[in-house]
Enzyme design. Sequence first.
Site, short mmCIF file in Angstrom:
data_model
loop_
_atom_site.label_atom_id
_atom_site.label_comp_id
_atom_site.label_asym_id
_atom_site.label_seq_id
_atom_site.Cartn_x
_atom_site.Cartn_y
_atom_site.Cartn_z
N LYS B 77 0.75 -1.34 -0.05
CA LYS B 77 -0.03 -0.15 -0.06
C LYS B 77 1.08 1.30 -0.15
O LYS B 77 1.93 1.06 0.75
CB LYS B 77 -1.10 -0.05 1.31
CG LYS B 77 -2.11 0.89 1.32
CD LYS B 77 -2.78 0.72 2.59
CE LYS B 77 -4.13 1.50 2.75
NZ LYS B 77 -4.99 1.27 3.91
N SER B 153 -9.50 0.70 2.92
CA SER B 153 -8.97 1.63 2.06
C SER B 153 -7.64 0.70 1.49
O SER B 153 -6.97 1.25 0.58
CB SER B 153 -8.34 2.71 2.93
OG SER B 153 -7.25 2.13 4.04
N SER B 177 -9.68 -1.88 7.17
CA SER B 177 -9.11 -1.58 5.71
C SER B 177 -8.26 -2.50 5.08
O SER B 177 -7.83 -2.65 4.03
CB SER B 177 -8.25 -0.30 5.87
OG SER B 177 -8.83 0.87 5.85
#
Lengths: 72, 464
Positions: B77, B153, B177
């Site tokens: 990420k 996310s 997330s």
Amino acid sequence: MALDAETTAFLALDDFEMAAWAPRRAAERGVELPAPALPGVIDNLVLLKSQTALFVAALGEAAGEAPETFQP
Amino acid sequence: MSFCSVVEIAGEVRAGRVTARAVTEATLSRIQRLDGGINAFTAVTAERALAAAEAVDADLAAGRPVGPLAGVPFAVKNLFDLEGLPTLAGSKIRRAAAPPAHDATLVQRLTAAGAVLVGALNMDEFAYGFVTENAHDGPVRNPHDPTRIAGGSSGGSAAAVAAGLVPLTLGSDTNGSIRIPAGLCGVFGLKPTYGRLSRQGVFPFVESLDHVGPFARSVEDLALAYDVLQGPDPSGDPICIRDAEPLAGRLDALAEQPLRVGVLGGWFQQGAFPEVLAALGRVADALEARDEVTLQNAQAARAAAFCLTAFEGGELHHEDLARRAMDYDPAVRDRLLAGALLPAGVAEAAKRFRTIFRDEVREVFQRYDILLAPASVCPAPPIGQATMEMDGVPVSVRKNLGAFTQPISYVGLPVLAAPVNRPGQLPIGVQIIAPPWREDLAFAAALRLQRAGVVAAHPPTGAL
């Protein structure tokens, strides 16, 4: 113990009062609320107020106590 | 090698049947060919990847020891620090940030184990969302249906694994997330106990709630990565002080032991779509979970997590909000601005309630080893869908996909998100929740379910 005065006042706001409260509070915090953001900010504040009321009610008498250092 | 496992790739590389360079070249080629339709990657580190792969091959050729992840491609990420690359955290504001001098601790650990970094992944701006419809980098598309969201996310992290672009990624989880995108994309994800894995070099969101963890396509792959990632890092992350408790060598035995399993009811099933409840029921049956367990304060816990997130997020971004609010993703900006206006007493009360809810959960774990809950209310909604129905009431997708995950991360419990075996259908995930520091129990339950064919990660059909 009771909640602090600022939080108590926030929780006492009616939803329709949030539009006036938000710019005042933003000025206190040194943040400008851009016009395009204002409706979204107010919606979010109304939601945050209702969510705060939920867990403060569940806290009851413990609402104003200092939090412990959290361990899972 | 597109859908080869971490275990298989590392085994083949170590045995000399394939080179790390060949694996890396195939991975880079697949990303170049397919990521345009997924949008999982925001940067591909091809030069670095090839150099790292060649170093693994050179070690093998010279007879030097290589790590357990030798030649395994991975991506992270884009809130993890990567040497020489600005840490975007999904934002426009940080595009001009100075590149970090070092990789984040967890990236260093994977690299030291022989894994090969191939890039950085798309996410909701500053990790504030459950949809990964990023205003700056575009939406991540669900590999199982590109018209639908990947969840967030850590949407890029889940989608990259689901699409077979890489077998292993890292993400972060503050309110769901990792668990939500894992569920919506049909892969495995681990949100460990709060404090288990180091957050050093990870752009923060809500210090009180931030966790980091891996995604993979099998329980064994997730376990192997988890073992590499564990271990204290007190100078980098003050809450990461626990010694490693490796799973290697004891997972099989654990999976054979009896487990006391309960199913979370009440709040954790309200508004859930029928197919989500049916999937949860299959998992519960397979683990012989007979009891429905109610956490009386779950809704209040979710509310407290919601408010603590807004407050700490608003505090963290206060300066940038004051200077350049219009450079934020509008959906994130309005939430952070609202959080920046909250009285500090709200956050204090939310932290106070945390110990009360934790004690309620601890009491329940006296009677159970594992609790089950859906990972999300529904399968992946279409990209651009603003509202969904929960119990007949239209609610915001962005704010409510995490209804079942938020109470759990609020008290820092370890959760393994596992995809229920539904080939050819939209994925649905289940949360396998364990007591604090007992990730091993969640892995044991997941392994048992995987062996019984109840959970599985499938390659997407048709779309890729």
